[in-house]
Design a protein around this motif. Sequence first.
Motif, PDB file in Angstrom:
ATOM      1  N   ARG A  93       0.940  -1.266  -0.106  1.00  0.00           N
ATOM      2  CA  ARG A  93       0.016  -0.084  -0.014  1.00  0.00           C
ATOM      3  C   ARG A  93       0.961   1.147   0.012  1.00  0.00           C
ATOM      4  N   PHE A  94       0.421   2.290  -0.757  1.00  0.00           N
ATOM      5  CA  PHE A  94       1.183   3.385  -1.098  1.00  0.00           C
ATOM      6  C   PHE A  94       0.505   4.533  -0.579  1.00  0.00           C
ATOM      7  N   ALA A  95       0.778   5.791  -0.262  1.00  0.00           N
ATOM      8  CA  ALA A  95       0.256   7.049  -0.119  1.00  0.00           C
ATOM      9  C   ALA A  95       1.091   8.033  -0.985  1.00  0.00           C
ATOM     10  N   LEU A  96       0.265   8.698  -1.885  1.00  0.00           N
ATOM     11  CA  LEU A  96       1.056   9.819  -2.764  1.00  0.00           C
ATOM     12  C   LEU A  96       0.192  11.019  -2.203  1.00  0.00           C
ATOM     13  N   THR A  97       1.035  11.930  -2.129  1.00  0.00           N
ATOM     14  CA  THR A  97       0.532  13.294  -1.766  1.00  0.00           C
ATOM     15  C   THR A  97       1.039  14.378  -2.497  1.00  0.00           C
ATOM     16  N   PHE A  98       0.188  15.355  -2.945  1.00  0.00           N
ATOM     17  CA  PHE A  98       0.745  16.649  -3.682  1.00  0.00           C
ATOM     18  C   PHE A  98      -0.220  17.582  -3.460  1.00  0.00           C
TER      19      PHE A  98
END
Length: 152
Positions: A93-98
Amino acid sequence: GRISAMKTRYISVAAGDGREFLIPNEDLVTQKVTNWTYTDKNTLVKVNFSTNYEADPRLVCKLANEIAAAAPRAIKLKPPNCILVEFAEAGMRFALTFWIADPDGMDNVKSEVMLSLWETFKREGIRVPYPVREIRIRGGALPVETTVEVSS
């Protein structure tokens, strides 16, 4: 949402999905209030996603960061960040933030990034995990002439 009316007893907040919330003024004074745009309209967008264990997590993060950076509404001075957050049962599981400059239409931006992730993963051979179920029968084997049909 946006404040659509200020009355003596309540404030009306119109949400982006058409709902309207009436918040008693007492609640605004006595309870914690979170305002995402009081001094700065910049908004953090978080996209959670998973891949299978055959994927290279460093490549996944590199691709995700490139996709988020290429989003038209992404703030260029605040680079995106993708991290591996969990080794889960079905995959990583990954979390991408921008960051984007305004919260209006945030779900649309998030959806476009997710669609781009999907397209890129398909092109790169990176698979999104799905749950695998195994059925075990205890107490002996089934007779040979018995068939079991499983339907979705």
